[in-house]
Motif scaffolding. Structure first.
Motif, PDB file in Angstrom:
ATOM      1  N   GLY A 236       0.814  -1.209   0.000  1.00  0.00           N
ATOM      2  CA  GLY A 236       0.000   0.000   0.000  1.00  0.00           C
ATOM      3  C   GLY A 236       0.850   1.263   0.000  1.00  0.00           C
ATOM      4  N   GLY A 237       0.340   2.329  -0.617  1.00  0.00           N
ATOM      5  CA  GLY A 237       1.021   3.616  -0.609  1.00  0.00           C
ATOM      6  C   GLY A 237       0.856   4.325   0.723  1.00  0.00           C
ATOM      7  N   SER A 238       1.679   5.331   0.959  1.00  0.00           N
ATOM      8  CA  SER A 238       1.560   6.133   2.178  1.00  0.00           C
ATOM      9  C   SER A 238       0.786   7.422   1.888  1.00  0.00           C
ATOM     10  CB  SER A 238       2.940   6.471   2.744  1.00  0.00           C
ATOM     11  OG  SER A 238       3.721   7.206   1.829  1.00  0.00           O
ATOM     12  N   GLY A 239       0.232   8.010   2.932  1.00  0.00           N
ATOM     13  CA  GLY A 239      -0.529   9.244   2.770  1.00  0.00           C
ATOM     14  C   GLY A 239       0.361  10.449   2.559  1.00  0.00           C
ATOM     15  N   GLY A 240      -0.247  11.545   2.091  1.00  0.00           N
ATOM     16  CA  GLY A 240       0.461  12.823   2.038  1.00  0.00           C
ATOM     17  C   GLY A 240       0.356  13.521   3.378  1.00  0.00           C
ATOM     18  N   THR A 241       1.349  14.326   3.731  1.00  0.00           N
ATOM     19  CA  THR A 241       1.260  15.048   4.999  1.00  0.00           C
ATOM     20  C   THR A 241       0.490  16.355   4.819  1.00  0.00           C
ATOM     21  OG1 THR A 241       3.217  16.497   4.886  1.00  0.00           O
ATOM     22  CG2 THR A 241       3.585  14.195   5.505  1.00  0.00           C
ATOM     23  N   GLY A 242      -0.019  16.880   5.917  1.00  0.00           N
ATOM     24  CA  GLY A 242      -0.653  18.185   5.881  1.00  0.00           C
ATOM     25  C   GLY A 242       0.369  19.293   5.774  1.00  0.00           C
ATOM     26  N   GLY A 243      -0.096  20.479   5.417  1.00  0.00           N
ATOM     27  CA  GLY A 243       0.759  21.658   5.436  1.00  0.00           C
ATOM     28  C   GLY A 243       0.834  22.238   6.839  1.00  0.00           C
ATOM     29  N   ILE A 244       1.754  23.191   7.044  1.00  0.00           N
ATOM     30  CA  ILE A 244       1.863  23.886   8.328  1.00  0.00           C
ATOM     31  C   ILE A 244       2.035  25.384   8.066  1.00  0.00           C
ATOM     32  CG2 ILE A 244       3.144  24.178  10.474  1.00  0.00           C
ATOM     33  CD1 ILE A 244       4.020  21.331  10.355  1.00  0.00           C
ATOM     34  N   ALA A 245       1.113  26.183   8.606  1.00  0.00           N
ATOM     35  CA  ALA A 245       1.227  27.643   8.571  1.00  0.00           C
ATOM     36  C   ALA A 245       1.588  28.139   9.963  1.00  0.00           C
ATOM     37  CB  ALA A 245      -0.087  28.271   8.112  1.00  0.00           C
ATOM     38  N   CYS A 246       2.409  29.190  10.020  1.00  0.00           N
ATOM     39  CA  CYS A 246       2.834  29.762  11.300  1.00  0.00           C
ATOM     40  C   CYS A 246       2.713  31.278  11.244  1.00  0.00           C
ATOM     41  CB  CYS A 246       4.271  29.351  11.607  1.00  0.00           C
ATOM     42  SG  CYS A 246       4.966  30.114  13.102  1.00  0.00           S
ATOM     43  N   SER A 247       2.161  31.872  12.302  1.00  0.00           N
ATOM     44  CA  SER A 247       2.049  33.329  12.401  1.00  0.00           C
ATOM     45  C   SER A 247       2.375  33.809  13.799  1.00  0.00           C
ATOM     46  CB  SER A 247       0.626  33.793  12.062  1.00  0.00           C
ATOM     47  OG  SER A 247       0.407  33.891  10.681  1.00  0.00           O
ATOM     48  N   LEU A 248       2.913  35.021  13.877  1.00  0.00           N
ATOM     49  CA  LEU A 248       3.022  35.765  15.128  1.00  0.00           C
ATOM     50  C   LEU A 248       1.932  36.829  15.107  1.00  0.00           C
ATOM     51  CD1 LEU A 248       6.897  36.313  15.396  1.00  0.00           C
ATOM     52  CD2 LEU A 248       5.531  34.330  16.075  1.00  0.00           C
ATOM     53  N   LEU A 249       1.050  36.805  16.093  1.00  0.00           N
ATOM     54  CA  LEU A 249      -0.107  37.694  16.108  1.00  0.00           C
ATOM     55  C   LEU A 249      -0.209  38.412  17.449  1.00  0.00           C
ATOM     56  CD1 LEU A 249      -2.762  35.257  14.555  1.00  0.00           C
ATOM     57  CD2 LEU A 249      -1.500  37.063  13.370  1.00  0.00           C
ATOM     58  N   TYR A 250      -0.454  39.723  17.377  1.00  0.00           N
ATOM     59  CA  TYR A 250      -0.766  40.472  18.592  1.00  0.00           C
ATOM     60  C   TYR A 250      -2.284  40.481  18.737  1.00  0.00           C
ATOM     61  CZ  TYR A 250      -0.610  43.837  22.331  1.00  0.00           C
ATOM     62  OH  TYR A 250      -0.739  44.440  23.567  1.00  0.00           O
ATOM     63  N   LEU A 251      -2.778  39.848  19.793  1.00  0.00           N
ATOM     64  CA  LEU A 251      -4.218  39.704  20.001  1.00  0.00           C
ATOM     65  C   LEU A 251      -4.637  40.443  21.255  1.00  0.00           C
ATOM     66  CD1 LEU A 251      -4.495  35.868  19.240  1.00  0.00           C
ATOM     67  CD2 LEU A 251      -4.943  37.773  17.668  1.00  0.00           C
ATOM     68  N   LYS A 252      -5.829  41.030  21.214  1.00  0.00           N
ATOM     69  CA  LYS A 252      -6.349  41.804  22.334  1.00  0.00           C
ATOM     70  C   LYS A 252      -7.203  40.943  23.244  1.00  0.00           C
ATOM     71  CE  LYS A 252      -7.587  46.015  21.894  1.00  0.00           C
ATOM     72  NZ  LYS A 252      -8.319  47.265  21.551  1.00  0.00           N
ATOM     73  N   ALA A 253      -7.171  41.228  24.527  1.00  0.00           N
ATOM     74  CA  ALA A 253      -7.964  40.484  25.504  1.00  0.00           C
ATOM     75  C   ALA A 253      -9.439  40.465  25.105  1.00  0.00           C
ATOM     76  CB  ALA A 253      -7.792  41.097  26.882  1.00  0.00           C
ATOM     77  N   ASP A 254     -10.038  39.309  25.300  1.00  0.00           N
ATOM     78  CA  ASP A 254     -11.464  39.050  25.028  1.00  0.00           C
ATOM     79  C   ASP A 254     -11.785  38.889  23.542  1.00  0.00           C
ATOM     80  OD1 ASP A 254     -12.044  39.181  27.782  1.00  0.00           O
ATOM     81  OD2 ASP A 254     -12.259  41.359  27.669  1.00  0.00           O
ATOM     82  N   GLU A 255     -10.795  39.032  22.672  1.00  0.00           N
ATOM     83  CA  GLU A 255     -11.045  38.735  21.262  1.00  0.00           C
ATOM     84  C   GLU A 255     -11.386  37.249  21.118  1.00  0.00           C
ATOM     85  OE1 GLU A 255      -8.735  38.902  16.907  1.00  0.00           O
ATOM     86  OE2 GLU A 255      -7.852  39.874  18.664  1.00  0.00           O
ATOM     87  N   GLU A 256     -12.343  36.938  20.267  1.00  0.00           N
ATOM     88  CA  GLU A 256     -12.756  35.555  20.036  1.00  0.00           C
ATOM     89  C   GLU A 256     -12.371  35.134  18.619  1.00  0.00           C
ATOM     90  OE1 GLU A 256     -16.826  34.828  20.999  1.00  0.00           O
ATOM     91  OE2 GLU A 256     -16.668  35.742  23.005  1.00  0.00           O
ATOM     92  N   VAL A 257     -11.662  34.032  18.525  1.00  0.00           N
ATOM     93  CA  VAL A 257     -11.195  33.543  17.236  1.00  0.00           C
ATOM     94  C   VAL A 257     -11.746  32.131  17.016  1.00  0.00           C
ATOM     95  CG1 VAL A 257      -9.202  33.057  15.779  1.00  0.00           C
ATOM     96  CG2 VAL A 257      -9.058  34.869  17.507  1.00  0.00           C
ATOM     97  N   PRO A 258     -12.533  31.915  15.957  1.00  0.00           N
ATOM     98  CA  PRO A 258     -13.048  30.570  15.692  1.00  0.00           C
ATOM     99  C   PRO A 258     -11.932  29.635  15.195  1.00  0.00           C
ATOM    100  CG  PRO A 258     -13.661  32.055  13.917  1.00  0.00           C
ATOM    101  CD  PRO A 258     -13.019  32.906  14.968  1.00  0.00           C
ATOM    102  N   ILE A 259     -11.960  28.423  15.698  1.00  0.00           N
ATOM    103  CA  ILE A 259     -10.979  27.397  15.334  1.00  0.00           C
ATOM    104  C   ILE A 259     -11.691  26.306  14.535  1.00  0.00           C
ATOM    105  CG2 ILE A 259      -9.307  25.705  16.181  1.00  0.00           C
ATOM    106  CD1 ILE A 259      -8.538  28.493  17.001  1.00  0.00           C
TER     107      ILE A 259
END
Length: 265
Positions: free
Chosen positions: A62-85
């Protein structure tokens, strides 16, 4: 040394120096909402799910799967900000900031397709493609499975050297390792540790089954988590047309995850 980023706040641009050190804060393996508990710098990794391997298909590994990509960021976030995941079998994302797609799972001897990444202000690394399982032959020795890319798992061995009327099957492909340029959670190269399944061989009267691919350790979320990559392929069964010889089982790829680190001085 920390970098300087321009952050727009309240109609003017403010220059903020990024921290030199980062500590694990939280990680998501399913959908959720991140509520910023304290204003400051955060380092975010969006890691796409790595595809599973394929079980042995007939006499072929059997063949092997492909790997996922990886994105990286540095973010300045403010208290109480809501970010959907979002974290599912197709996508890992941190709001509209950054995202990475999953690698695919093959169904036969060929390898899966790599995922991609976008939106990262530090890096956007595409994943690595899966590799091919070895070919089994009725009148010659089978092939070993191909090794995984980027220091991934070793390809499985074929069943053995050809002996008249005792043909041997192909080995399963080794899973590829995730890209590791900026993500400290990705494992070191592991070619010697994990492998695709070995191919079966033909005995005097019966063919043997292909071996199962090596499985990665259980994925446990936390500061010591280890990201490996795509699943490996199972070994092919002997070319003998005997019902006792089945293809080996595949192994699973590393799940998708969004990792959040907090900057410290």
């Amino acid at each position: 040394m920390g970098q300087c980023f321009i952050v727009r706040r309240g109609g003017f641009n403010e220059k903020r120096k990024t921290p030199d050190n980062w500590v694990f804060h939280q990680a998501y393996t399913t959908d959720g909402t991140f509520i910023v508990f304290e204003s400051g710098w955060y380092r975010i990794f969006a890691v796409g799910k790595s595809g599973d391997g394929a079980s042995g298909s007939g006499a072929h590994g059997g063949g092997s799967g492909g790997t996922g990509g990886i994105a990286c960021s540095l973010l300045y976030l403010k208290a109480d900000e809501e970010v959907p995941i979002t974290v599912n079998d197709a996508l890992s994302s941190f709001g509209s900031y950054l995202s990475a797609t999953a690698g695919t799972t093959p169904t036969g001897q060929s390898g899966g397709i790599a995922g991609v990444a976008e939106g990262g202000n530090v890096s956007n690394e595409s994943g690595y493609a899966g590799t091919s399982g070895g070919t089994g032959r009725s009148s010659a020795s089978g092939d070993n499975g191909s090794d995984g890319l980027n220091g991934g798992a070793k390809g499985g061995n074929c069943g053995g050297n050809y002996i008249s009327n005792r043909p041997h099957a192909g080995g399963g492909a080794g899973g590829s390792r995730l890209p590791a340029l900026n993500c400290p959670y990705v494992s070191e190269p592991y070619t010697a540790t994990f492998s695709g399944g070995s191919g079966g061989y033909a005995g005097d009267t019966h063919g043997s089954a292909g071996a199962d691919a090596s499985a990665y350790p259980e994925f446990i979320v936390g500061p010591a988590m280890v990201l490996y990559g795509s699943g490996s392929g199972g070994g092919g069964r002997s070319y003998n047309n005997d019902a006792s010889g089945n293809g080996g089982a595949r192994s699973k790829g590393t799940p998708g995850v969004v990792i959040i680190e907090k900057g410290v001085n």
